[in-house]
Design a protein around this motif. Structure first.
Motif, PDB file in Angstrom:
ATOM      1  N   UNK A  88       0.912  -0.929   0.047  1.00  0.00           N
ATOM      2  CA  UNK A  88       0.278  -0.409   0.162  1.00  0.00           C
ATOM      3  C   UNK A  88       0.921   1.169   0.001  1.00  0.00           C
ATOM      4  N   UNK A  89       2.103   1.172   1.002  1.00  0.00           N
ATOM      5  CA  UNK A  89       2.867   2.526   1.037  1.00  0.00           C
ATOM      6  C   UNK A  89       3.110   2.718  -0.304  1.00  0.00           C
ATOM      7  N   UNK A  90       3.939   1.510  -1.169  1.00  0.00           N
ATOM      8  CA  UNK A  90       4.838   2.155  -2.030  1.00  0.00           C
ATOM      9  C   UNK A  90       3.719   2.581  -3.407  1.00  0.00           C
ATOM     10  N   UNK A  91       3.045   1.404  -3.812  1.00  0.00           N
ATOM     11  CA  UNK A  91       1.712   1.551  -5.346  1.00  0.00           C
ATOM     12  C   UNK A  91       1.000   2.345  -4.794  1.00  0.00           C
ATOM     13  N   UNK A 115      -1.136 -11.592  -6.256  1.00  0.00           N
ATOM     14  CA  UNK A 115      -2.342 -11.962  -5.741  1.00  0.00           C
ATOM     15  C   UNK A 115      -3.172 -10.649  -4.983  1.00  0.00           C
ATOM     16  N   UNK A 116      -2.208 -10.086  -4.030  1.00  0.00           N
ATOM     17  CA  UNK A 116      -3.297  -9.249  -3.633  1.00  0.00           C
ATOM     18  C   UNK A 116      -3.394  -7.335  -4.588  1.00  0.00           C
ATOM     19  N   UNK A 117      -2.718  -7.453  -5.729  1.00  0.00           N
ATOM     20  CA  UNK A 117      -3.395  -6.450  -5.942  1.00  0.00           C
ATOM     21  C   UNK A 117      -4.445  -6.416  -7.459  1.00  0.00           C
ATOM     22  N   UNK A 118      -4.299  -7.522  -7.468  1.00  0.00           N
ATOM     23  CA  UNK A 118      -4.954  -8.872  -9.069  1.00  0.00           C
ATOM     24  C   UNK A 118      -5.685  -9.057  -8.382  1.00  0.00           C
ATOM     25  N   UNK A 119      -6.323  -9.769  -7.403  1.00  0.00           N
ATOM     26  CA  UNK A 119      -7.010 -10.538  -6.551  1.00  0.00           C
ATOM     27  C   UNK A 119      -7.244 -11.693  -7.598  1.00  0.00           C
ATOM     28  N   UNK A 120      -6.224 -12.191  -7.570  1.00  0.00           N
ATOM     29  CA  UNK A 120      -6.065 -14.103  -8.268  1.00  0.00           C
ATOM     30  C   UNK A 120      -5.924 -14.653  -7.093  1.00  0.00           C
ATOM     31  N   UNK A 139      -2.051  -8.634 -15.663  1.00  0.00           N
ATOM     32  CA  UNK A 139      -1.639  -7.609 -16.683  1.00  0.00           C
ATOM     33  C   UNK A 139      -2.788  -6.437 -16.204  1.00  0.00           C
ATOM     34  N   UNK A 140      -4.121  -6.405 -15.918  1.00  0.00           N
ATOM     35  CA  UNK A 140      -4.755  -5.047 -15.463  1.00  0.00           C
ATOM     36  C   UNK A 140      -3.888  -4.112 -14.436  1.00  0.00           C
ATOM     37  N   UNK A 144       1.301  -0.301 -12.544  1.00  0.00           N
ATOM     38  CA  UNK A 144       1.663   0.791 -10.763  1.00  0.00           C
ATOM     39  C   UNK A 144       3.027   0.183 -10.744  1.00  0.00           C
ATOM     40  N   UNK A 145       2.420  -1.553 -10.006  1.00  0.00           N
ATOM     41  CA  UNK A 145       3.285  -2.239  -9.768  1.00  0.00           C
ATOM     42  C   UNK A 145       5.347  -2.089 -10.607  1.00  0.00           C
TER      43      UNK A 145
END
Length: 306
Positions: A88-91, A115-120, A139-140, A144-145
């Motif tokens: 959260x802090x970095x992205x 996993x946390x970012x993509x919800x996969x 890919x979406x 930001x990463x």
């Protein structure tokens, strides 16, 4: 004769102790800048957001020079919490993070963040079992990463002096806003002669505190709990459950104890919840924040968000 007198005076002056410049601050000199700073606080964030709304409300965010300890029993989610906050802090906040991981490799940390970012689900990413929709979601979220100021190292073993060296180089280079250490009990003491577990923690814990003071950034470190909670009827962890040394409690500005009721009781009516028990907060109140434990996505989220 005069030359001899001058020489004598010179020798006497050199022999006398020199008056050192007073390096302490008189209270009155703090009044004007202190009041100005208080007035300015209303117009700036109180600290760095953890990404957890109610935790931020109690702590005022992560503050410079603080040692924040996130402790839990094995499998309770300490690493998830640290990686999640760093993500959260970095992205999202675009602040510069140094992350020292002694339990996972850099690639394992990447998998959890993805996993946390993509919800996969993390399991599908870990095993490479991704379908076309999973790849679309990944890919979406990659953009930001790609340039997030999150800097990882899985080099181990490390002493706090080694961590300091890395942080100093980062501070002189890309910059540094927060340091994460996962975890404290896997950090090596300053001397190989220190072998007792209590002595090791009494060496490592204050060194991490001093690291934050020197770098003027928050240091967030995971720590292990002993088996105290599992032996009690009420499994909620307490400060006395910190493993190894009372110095962790003494040195930490903030201590957060993680508790998942379904860890001990699979049929718990609170299945899927995690308590962030803020057991110590040197600059404010304590309390318990309940959040959703989305372990399959390697993240914790606010209950309202969930």
């Amino acid at each position: 004769m005069d030359d001899l007198a001058d020489l004598a005076r010179s020798l006497v002056e050199k022999a006398q102790p020199r008056k050192r410049k007073l390096e302490m601050t008189q209270l009155g000199s703090l009044i004007n800048p202190g009041l100005d700073d208080i007035d300015a606080r209303a117009n700036r964030p109180p600290g760095i957001s953890t990404g957890y709304t109610e935790v931020d409300a109690i702590l005022g965010g992560l503050r410079p020079k603080q040692l924040v300890t996130v402790a839990g029993a094995t499998g309770m989610g300490k690493s998830i919490a640290l990686v999640d906050m760093a993500r959260h802090i970095a992205i999202k906040s675009r602040l510069k993070v140094a992350f020292f991981t002694f339990e996972m490799s850099n690639n394992e940390v990447f998998d959890r963040i993805l996993a946390a970012q993509s919800k996969v689900p993390h399991r599908l990413i870990r095993d490479g079992l991704l379908d076309q929709e999973d790849w679309r979601r990944i890919n979406s979220k990659i953009g930001p990463m790609s340039n997030a100021p999150l800097f990882l190292t899985d080099k181990a073993p490390m002493r706090v002096a080694d961590i300091r060296g890395h942080c100093m180089r980062q501070q002189d280079g890309p910059g540094l806003d927060v340091v994460f250490v996962d975890h404290m009990h896997l950090t090596y003491p300053s001397s190989p002669r220190i072998v007792d577990r209590t002595a090791i923690m009494a060496d490592v814990s204050p060194a991490l505190k001093l690291l934050g003071m020197e770098l003027d950034v928050p240091v967030v470190a995971a720590a292990q709990l002993n088996r105290g909670p599992s032996a009690r009827l009420d499994k909620t962890p307490e400060l006395t459950d910190l493993k190894g040394s009372s110095s962790i409690e003494q040195d930490s500005n903030v201590v957060i104890l993680l508790h998942r009721p379904d860890y001990y009781d699979k049929d718990s009516p609170r299945r899927g919840e995690v308590d962030f028990v803020i057991a110590k907060n040197r600059n404010g109140e304590t309390g318990t924040v309940t959040m959703a434990a989305q372990l399959h996505l390697s993240r914790f989220v606010d209950m309202s968000t969930d």
